[in-house]
Write a protein that holds these residues in place. Structure first.
Motif, PDB file in Angstrom:
ATOM      1  N   ALA A 187      37.808  36.886  29.741  1.00 44.71           N
ATOM      2  CA  ALA A 187      38.287  35.509  29.657  1.00 44.71           C
ATOM      3  C   ALA A 187      39.424  35.337  30.655  1.00 44.71           C
ATOM      4  O   ALA A 187      40.423  36.047  30.584  1.00 44.71           O
ATOM      5  CB  ALA A 187      38.772  35.200  28.247  1.00 44.71           C
ATOM      6  N   LEU A 188      39.262  34.415  31.586  1.00 44.52           N
ATOM      7  CA  LEU A 188      40.289  34.164  32.593  1.00 44.52           C
ATOM      8  C   LEU A 188      41.125  32.977  32.105  1.00 44.52           C
ATOM      9  O   LEU A 188      40.875  31.820  32.435  1.00 44.52           O
ATOM     10  CB  LEU A 188      39.636  33.898  33.951  1.00 44.52           C
ATOM     11  N   PHE A 189      42.122  33.302  31.307  1.00 42.58           N
ATOM     12  CA  PHE A 189      42.873  32.335  30.520  1.00 42.58           C
ATOM     13  C   PHE A 189      43.662  31.341  31.374  1.00 42.58           C
ATOM     14  O   PHE A 189      43.962  30.231  30.931  1.00 42.58           O
ATOM     15  CB  PHE A 189      43.805  33.097  29.570  1.00 42.58           C
ATOM     16  N   GLY A 190      43.998  31.710  32.592  1.00 44.58           N
ATOM     17  CA  GLY A 190      44.785  30.823  33.441  1.00 44.58           C
ATOM     18  C   GLY A 190      43.976  29.787  34.169  1.00 44.58           C
ATOM     19  O   GLY A 190      44.530  28.961  34.901  1.00 44.58           O
ATOM     20  N   THR A 191      42.661  29.806  33.976  1.00 47.75           N
ATOM     21  CA  THR A 191      41.801  28.865  34.667  1.00 47.75           C
ATOM     22  C   THR A 191      40.576  28.592  33.805  1.00 47.75           C
ATOM     23  O   THR A 191      40.446  29.124  32.714  1.00 47.75           O
ATOM     24  CB  THR A 191      41.392  29.416  36.050  1.00 47.75           C
ATOM     25  N   ASN A 192      39.679  27.757  34.269  1.00 45.73           N
ATOM     26  CA  ASN A 192      38.468  27.420  33.505  1.00 45.73           C
ATOM     27  C   ASN A 192      37.294  28.295  33.938  1.00 45.73           C
ATOM     28  O   ASN A 192      36.235  27.816  34.323  1.00 45.73           O
ATOM     29  CB  ASN A 192      38.105  25.944  33.675  1.00 45.73           C
ATOM     30  N   LYS A 193      37.499  29.604  33.833  1.00 42.39           N
ATOM     31  CA  LYS A 193      36.471  30.532  34.297  1.00 42.39           C
ATOM     32  C   LYS A 193      36.308  31.722  33.356  1.00 42.39           C
ATOM     33  O   LYS A 193      37.243  32.100  32.640  1.00 42.39           O
ATOM     34  CB  LYS A 193      36.810  31.057  35.702  1.00 42.39           C
ATOM     35  N   LEU A 194      35.110  32.298  33.397  1.00 39.35           N
ATOM     36  CA  LEU A 194      34.826  33.595  32.802  1.00 39.35           C
ATOM     37  C   LEU A 194      34.565  34.570  33.938  1.00 39.35           C
ATOM     38  O   LEU A 194      34.114  34.170  35.018  1.00 39.35           O
ATOM     39  CB  LEU A 194      33.589  33.532  31.895  1.00 39.35           C
ATOM     40  N   GLY A 195      34.844  35.839  33.707  1.00 37.34           N
ATOM     41  CA  GLY A 195      34.558  36.857  34.709  1.00 37.34           C
ATOM     42  C   GLY A 195      33.532  37.847  34.185  1.00 37.34           C
ATOM     43  O   GLY A 195      33.633  38.282  33.034  1.00 37.34           O
ATOM     44  N   ARG A 196      32.546  38.182  34.998  1.00 42.42           N
ATOM     45  CA  ARG A 196      31.553  39.199  34.646  1.00 42.42           C
ATOM     46  C   ARG A 196      31.751  40.396  35.563  1.00 42.42           C
ATOM     47  O   ARG A 196      31.629  40.280  36.792  1.00 42.42           O
ATOM     48  CB  ARG A 196      30.123  38.675  34.786  1.00 42.42           C
ATOM     49  N   ILE A 197      32.072  41.552  34.978  1.00 40.62           N
ATOM     50  CA  ILE A 197      32.320  42.773  35.743  1.00 40.62           C
ATOM     51  C   ILE A 197      31.081  43.657  35.731  1.00 40.62           C
ATOM     52  O   ILE A 197      30.495  43.913  34.670  1.00 40.62           O
ATOM     53  CB  ILE A 197      33.510  43.552  35.160  1.00 40.62           C
ATOM     54  N   ASP A 198      30.677  44.120  36.897  1.00 44.25           N
ATOM     55  CA  ASP A 198      29.646  45.145  37.008  1.00 44.25           C
ATOM     56  C   ASP A 198      30.323  46.483  36.707  1.00 44.25           C
ATOM     57  O   ASP A 198      31.177  46.937  37.472  1.00 44.25           O
ATOM     58  CB  ASP A 198      29.059  45.143  38.419  1.00 44.25           C
ATOM     59  N   ALA A 199      29.954  47.111  35.600  1.00 45.18           N
ATOM     60  CA  ALA A 199      30.654  48.323  35.157  1.00 45.18           C
ATOM     61  C   ALA A 199      30.455  49.493  36.103  1.00 45.18           C
ATOM     62  O   ALA A 199      31.225  50.463  36.054  1.00 45.18           O
ATOM     63  CB  ALA A 199      30.191  48.700  33.755  1.00 45.18           C
ATOM     64  N   ARG A 200      29.460  49.441  36.966  1.00 46.94           N
ATOM     65  CA  ARG A 200      29.247  50.528  37.925  1.00 46.94           C
ATOM     66  C   ARG A 200      30.122  50.366  39.166  1.00 46.94           C
ATOM     67  O   ARG A 200      30.759  51.310  39.622  1.00 46.94           O
ATOM     68  CB  ARG A 200      27.778  50.602  38.312  1.00 46.94           C
ATOM     69  N   SER A 201      30.143  49.166  39.714  1.00 47.55           N
ATOM     70  CA  SER A 201      30.894  48.951  40.952  1.00 47.55           C
ATOM     71  C   SER A 201      32.321  48.459  40.690  1.00 47.55           C
ATOM     72  O   SER A 201      33.198  48.603  41.550  1.00 47.55           O
ATOM     73  CB  SER A 201      30.177  47.920  41.828  1.00 47.55           C
TER      74      SER A 201
END
Length: 331
Positions: A187-201
Motif C-alpha cells: 500500500a503506497l499510503f502517500g499517493t493513490n497507488k498500489l505497488g506489486r513487487i516481483d519477489a524474484r527481481s
C-alpha cells in the motif's frame, strides 16, 4: 495474571461480571470483540501476529517489548528488544516459528526465538532508517520503509540486505502482504497507488487507483488473488482484481471520515477492517455485499493491523491506545 476479556456489539453493552476467571461478558451480536488487558504500564500494541500453535505475538511500541499472549490461559509474557527504545512496529511469525519484527526507531530488524526468548537483531542500510511492515516469503524477510520511501529484503542466511526505492517520490510504502501468485503487494499510503513487487527481481510495478484522493493504508489478498485495501483518506473499502484490472469500492458504514485502517480476510471469506475514528469493527461479505459492525468495548482503540488464525477461526487485533489485544471468534 489478571485478564480482562470483554464482548461487545455496536447495539448494546450489557456487562456481566465473572470474577472467578477475571472475565467480563457482554450480550452481543454475532460480530463481537474480546479484549485482553496487557499488564505492562503504558503498553502500546501496534501490530499482532499469530503462529501455527495459536500463540499471539505483538509489538509494544512504546515500551520496546515483544509480547506473547497464550489465549488458552490469558498469560502474557514480554521480551525487551536488545536495542532500548527501538520502537518495534510490524511483526510476523515465519513458517519455522521465528518471530520477526521491525525496530522502526533503531533502523533494524529483529528475530525472536520462541523456544529461548532470545532476540537477534539485523542492521539495515542507513538510508532505510525506519523499517515499517515485515513479511516472510521463501525464507526471505521483506519489509517496507515508510518515510525513507523504500522497501527491502533480508536474507537471514547471509545477513545480506538489499533495498529499493519506490518509483513514486514520497509514496510512503506502508502495509505489505503476500499474494498466492508469488508476488508481494504494498500500500503506497502517500499517493493513490498500489505497488506489486516481483519477489524474484525485487522490481515494483505501480497500479493507480481510480480516485486521485484515495490513500490505501493496509492490504489483504484473498485466495483468488483479489487485493483488498483500506482507503484511509476517503472512508472506503476497495478491491482490485489483477486478472481483469477491475476496481470496486464500498463506502464504509461510518462514512467518508471513518478512516478505515487495519484489514484482514477471515477463513470464511469475509473482509474485516477497522474504522479508526469511530472505534468500530466492520465485517464485509463479498458475496452478499452486506456489512456488519461492532463497537470495540474500550473507547479510544485504533486497530492498526490484524492477524488471522484460520485453524481456530479467530481474528486478532492490536488495540493501540488502550493497552489491549482484541479477538474476534468466527466459530
Amino acid at each position: 495474571m489478571p485478564e480482562a476479556a470483554v464482548l461487545s456489539s455496536n447495539a448494546r453493552r450489557l456487562a456481566i461480571s465473572l470474577p472467578s476467571i477475571g472475565l467480563i461478558a457482554v450480550a452481543t451480536a454475532p460480530l463481537a470483540v474480546v479484549e485482553y488487558q496487557i499488564p505492562r504500564e503504558r503498553a502500546f500494541p501496534h501490530d499482532p501476529a499469530v503462529g501455527k500453535d495459536g500463540i499471539v505475538w505483538y509489538t509494544d511500541q512504546a515500551n520496546s517489548f515483544i509480547g506473547r499472549l497464550d489465549p488458552a490461559t490469558g498469560k502474557i509474557t514480554d521480551y525487551p528488544t536488545p536495542t532500548p527504545g527501538s520502537a518495534p512496529h510490524g511483526i510476523v511469525v515465519a513458517p519455522d516459528g521465528g518471530v520477526w519484527y521491525t525496530a522502526q526507531r533503531a533502523g533494524k530488524l529483529g528475530r525472536l526465538d520462541p523456544a529461548t526468548g532470545k532476540i537477534h537483531e539485523y542492521a539495515v542500510p542507513s538510508a532505510a532508517r525506519d523499517p515499517h511492515t515485515p513479511l516472510v516469503r521463501n525464507g526471505m524477510v521483506w519489509f517496507t520503509v515508510q518515510q525513507s520511501n523504500m522497501y527491502g529484503r533480508l536474507d537471514p542466511s547471509t545477513n545480506d540486505v538489499k533495498v529499493w526505492s519506490v518509483p513514486t517520490a514520497r509514496a510512503l510504502p506502508y502495509g505489505m502482504v503476500n499474494a498466492p501468485d508469488g508476488s508481494i503487494w504494498v500500500a503506497l499510503f502517500g499517493t493513490n497507488k498500489l505497488g506489486r513487487i516481483d519477489a524474484r527481481s525485487g522490481e515494483m510495478r505501480e497500479i493507480v487507483l481510480p480516485e486521485s484522493g484515495a490513500r490505501p493504508r493496509r492490504l489483504a489478498v484473498d485466495p483468488a488473488g483479489t487485493v483488498w485495501y483500506s482507503d484511509y483518506a476517503r472512508g472506503y473499502l476497495g478491491s482490485y482484481t489483477p486478472k481483469t484490472g477491475a476496481f470496486k469500492e464500498w463506502l464504509s458504514p461510518g462514512g467518508g471520515r471513518s478512516a478505515p485502517y487495519g484489514i484482514a480476510i477471515g477463513p470464511e471469506g469475509r473482509v474485516f477492517y477497522n474504522e479508526a475514528r469511530s472505534g468500530t469493527m466492520v465485517a464485509f461479505d463479498p458475496k452478499s455485499g452486506k456489512m456488519e459492525t461492532a463497537g470495540i468495548p474500550t473507547r479510544g482503540a485504533i486497530v492498526r493491523n490484524m492477524a488471522v488464525d484460520s485453524t481456530r477461526g479467530r481474528v486478532w487485533l492490536a488495540l493501540s491506545g488502550t493497552g489491549r489485544i482484541g479477538k474476534i471468534d468466527l466459530k
